[in-house]
Design a protein around this motif. Structure first.
Motif, PDB file in Angstrom:
ATOM      1  N   ALA A   1     -11.243  -1.661 -11.976  1.00 18.43           N
ATOM      2  CA  ALA A   1     -11.272  -2.025 -12.829  1.00 18.43           C
ATOM      3  C   ALA A   1      -9.999  -0.490 -13.714  1.00 18.43           C
ATOM      4  O   ALA A   1     -10.452   0.737 -13.268  1.00 18.43           O
ATOM      5  CB  ALA A   1     -12.341  -1.982 -13.709  1.00 18.43           C
ATOM      6  N   VAL A   2      -9.037  -0.431 -14.453  1.00 19.77           N
ATOM      7  CA  VAL A   2      -8.890  -0.283 -15.090  1.00 19.77           C
ATOM      8  C   VAL A   2      -8.813   0.282 -16.487  1.00 19.77           C
ATOM      9  O   VAL A   2      -8.778   0.147 -17.018  1.00 19.77           O
ATOM     10  CB  VAL A   2      -6.630  -1.270 -15.208  1.00 19.77           C
ATOM     11  N   SER A   3      -9.150   1.716 -16.419  1.00 22.27           N
ATOM     12  CA  SER A   3      -9.381   1.952 -17.650  1.00 22.27           C
ATOM     13  C   SER A   3      -8.056   2.091 -18.664  1.00 22.27           C
ATOM     14  O   SER A   3      -8.284   2.104 -19.840  1.00 22.27           O
ATOM     15  CB  SER A   3     -10.732   3.375 -17.523  1.00 22.27           C
TER      16      SER A   3
ATOM     17  N   GLU B   1      -5.469   5.420 -14.719  1.00 18.22           N
ATOM     18  CA  GLU B   1      -6.885   5.872 -14.112  1.00 18.22           C
ATOM     19  C   GLU B   1      -7.696   4.355 -14.321  1.00 18.22           C
ATOM     20  O   GLU B   1      -7.651   3.380 -14.868  1.00 18.22           O
ATOM     21  CB  GLU B   1      -6.826   6.528 -14.866  1.00 18.22           C
ATOM     22  N   THR B   2      -8.066   4.731 -12.764  1.00 15.61           N
ATOM     23  CA  THR B   2      -8.713   3.176 -12.747  1.00 15.61           C
ATOM     24  C   THR B   2     -10.398   3.790 -11.982  1.00 15.61           C
ATOM     25  O   THR B   2     -10.563   5.380 -11.785  1.00 15.61           O
ATOM     26  CB  THR B   2      -8.860   2.743 -11.436  1.00 15.61           C
TER      27      THR B   2
ATOM     28  N   HIS C   1       0.209  -0.995  -0.400  1.00 11.63           N
ATOM     29  CA  HIS C   1       0.461  -0.672   0.075  1.00 11.63           C
ATOM     30  C   HIS C   1       0.783   1.154   0.014  1.00 11.63           C
ATOM     31  O   HIS C   1       0.319   2.693   0.016  1.00 11.63           O
ATOM     32  CB  HIS C   1      -1.216  -0.023   0.971  1.00 11.63           C
ATOM     33  N   VAL C   2       2.301   1.181   0.601  1.00  9.46           N
ATOM     34  CA  VAL C   2       2.737   2.605   0.009  1.00  9.46           C
ATOM     35  C   VAL C   2       3.657   2.364  -0.571  1.00  9.46           C
ATOM     36  O   VAL C   2       4.038   3.747  -1.695  1.00  9.46           O
ATOM     37  CB  VAL C   2       4.220   2.811   1.606  1.00  9.46           C
ATOM     38  N   GLN C   3       4.509   1.226  -1.321  1.00 14.85           N
ATOM     39  CA  GLN C   3       5.308   1.027  -2.082  1.00 14.85           C
ATOM     40  C   GLN C   3       4.445   0.535  -3.520  1.00 14.85           C
ATOM     41  O   GLN C   3       5.052   0.667  -4.157  1.00 14.85           O
ATOM     42  CB  GLN C   3       6.316   0.430  -2.136  1.00 14.85           C
ATOM     43  N   TYR C   4       3.870  -0.775  -3.170  1.00 14.24           N
ATOM     44  CA  TYR C   4       3.428  -1.305  -3.804  1.00 14.24           C
ATOM     45  C   TYR C   4       1.784  -1.566  -3.734  1.00 14.24           C
ATOM     46  O   TYR C   4       0.911  -1.639  -2.773  1.00 14.24           O
ATOM     47  CB  TYR C   4       3.760  -2.698  -4.249  1.00 14.24           C
ATOM     48  N   VAL C   5       0.795  -1.758  -5.115  1.00 10.22           N
ATOM     49  CA  VAL C   5      -0.282  -1.888  -4.473  1.00 10.22           C
ATOM     50  C   VAL C   5      -0.995  -2.665  -5.676  1.00 10.22           C
ATOM     51  O   VAL C   5      -0.553  -3.099  -7.135  1.00 10.22           O
ATOM     52  CB  VAL C   5      -1.154  -0.478  -4.658  1.00 10.22           C
ATOM     53  N   VAL C   6      -1.650  -3.647  -5.476  1.00  9.61           N
ATOM     54  CA  VAL C   6      -2.250  -4.974  -6.777  1.00  9.61           C
ATOM     55  C   VAL C   6      -3.907  -4.271  -6.714  1.00  9.61           C
ATOM     56  O   VAL C   6      -5.112  -4.294  -5.922  1.00  9.61           O
ATOM     57  CB  VAL C   6      -2.202  -6.195  -6.628  1.00  9.61           C
ATOM     58  N   ILE C   7      -4.939  -4.162  -7.851  1.00  9.59           N
ATOM     59  CA  ILE C   7      -5.603  -3.350  -8.278  1.00  9.59           C
ATOM     60  C   ILE C   7      -6.458  -5.062  -9.172  1.00  9.59           C
ATOM     61  O   ILE C   7      -5.249  -5.344  -9.906  1.00  9.59           O
ATOM     62  CB  ILE C   7      -5.848  -2.544  -8.674  1.00  9.59           C
TER      63      ILE C   7
END
Length: 373
Positions: free
Chosen positions: A123-125, A137-138, A47-53
């Motif tokens: 969802a990534v647009s 952009e999500t 959440h600080v250096q990386y995140v998964v969406i």
């Protein structure tokens, strides 16, 4: 640690304030979870250096959408994620287990066990380049990322070839992605198009309750010899060679062949696998064969595979004139045009075991490139 719910700026079509982060992993299937696991093991802060969406409503990647009859005994290989065996999360001792239930259960347990920072459903647009960062952009906000690990797989990009007259057909057309149960075709005339493993599995099921005809562009490549590790490595090497030359990945099955199973032998004995060459065109009531004869069908099932779901990366212009992407890096996950982008689950890493290894390579190479280690 930053609160998960505040890790994204709320979506605002007017302000569009982006939250800065080092790495965004797009997709939480096998490749995405493997990448996240290795980023965590490298010491990066979630959440600080990386995140998964992930765009799916729950853990499980594309597996949660597979047809109910697909079980762990019929699926084409599910490999353990790094650090946790499948059997640690799923009891497979009580007969047939539905893949659409078991794999989400496994992935969910995996995310919790390693406290992976997965945000869903998001969802990534589109992903655009903004100087030294990427604007991601999500539908839940915007990120400004220094690097991207894309792990979106293929499920969202079903492929249906264009054939003359397709728009005239008055029956039903659907893709493997839309399939649920064979009972939906009971008593109907069904044309199954495609020569891969999924096509044969669905043909086997539907042929038990309906009149089926099977067509493929090329003669199906059945394998009656053991699938050895050497065969698998040779197939992966061929696909890797293609992407390292910037060519479209191609099908691994076309290299490995389709293993002959008891189910295939039984379907062949029933006459369900009497394959025909492709038709010439589609008509309002069915298809017309090359000799001019027309045959009526109620349903055309396109079991013609998938393509890499990369439309959100289109502004980055990664593809060349041939439609391929020139890849580099230790396991061919790094985009040669921009080393800040890694594609896992693309090309040689499209298999579940390949995705595991690729996730580790991509995580380390990208972290090193961004000087995060």
């Amino acid at each position: 640690m930053m609160d998960i719910e505040s890790s994204l700026v709320p979506a605002d079509t007017h302000a569009r304030v982006a939250r800065k982060i080092d790495i965004v992993v797009i997709g939480a299937g096998q490749a995405g979870l493997s990448s996240a696991y290795h980023l965590s093991r490298l010491g990066l802060s979630p959440h600080v250096q990386y995140v998964v969406i992930d765009r799916s409503p729950q853990p499980g990647g594309a597996w949660q959408f597979r047809w109910p009859s697909l079980t762990l005994s019929t699926v084409n290989g599910i490999h353990d994620l790094p650090g946790m065996k499948f059997a640690e999360a799923v009891d497979t001792s009580k007969g047939e287990v539905h893949a659409a239930v078991a794999v989400p259960q496994y992935y969910g347990a995996y995310e919790r066990a390693f406290e992976l920072p997965v945000r869903r459903p998001v969802a990534v647009s589109v992903v655009c380049e903004r100087g030294e960062r990427f604007r991601v952009e999500t539908d839940a906000g915007v990120y400004a990322a220094r690097g991207i690990i894309n792990a979106t797989g293929t499920w969202e990009a079903p492929y249906v070839p264009r054939y003359p007259g397709a728009e005239l057909f008055k029956g039903r057309q659907l893709h493997t992605k839309d399939y649920q149960t064979a009972d939906a075709f009971a008593g109907q005339r069904v044309l199954v198009v495609g020569g891969g493993i999924s096509a044969i599995q669905l043909l086997d099921e539907i042929s038990r309750v309906a009149s089926t005809t099977w067509v493929t562009r090329e003669e199906p490549a059945f394998r009656d010899t053991p699938f050895t590790p050497e065969v698998g490595r040779a197939a992966v090497a061929m696909v890797e060679d293609r992407v390292r030359r910037g060519l479209p990945p191609g099908s691994v099955v076309s290299v490995t062949g389709i293993p002959i199973t008891p189910a295939i032998l039984a379907a062949r004995a029933r006459g369900a696998l009497d394959r025909r060459p492709m038709f010439a065109e589609i008509t309002a009531s069915g298809v017309r064969w090359p000799d001019g004869r027309e045959q009526a069908f109620d349903v055309i099932l396109w079991s013609t595979g998938f393509r890499s779901a990369l439309d959100h990366l289109a502004p980055l212009q990664l593809r060349n004139a041939d439609g391929g992407i020139l890849m580099t890096g230790r396991l061919a996950t790094q985009v040669a045009k921009d080393p800040r982008i890694h594609l896992v689950g693309y090309g040689p890493s499209a298999s579940t075991i390949g995705a595991n290894r690729a996730g580790g390579a991509a995580a380390r190479e990208l972290a090193e490139h961004l000087q995060l280690l």
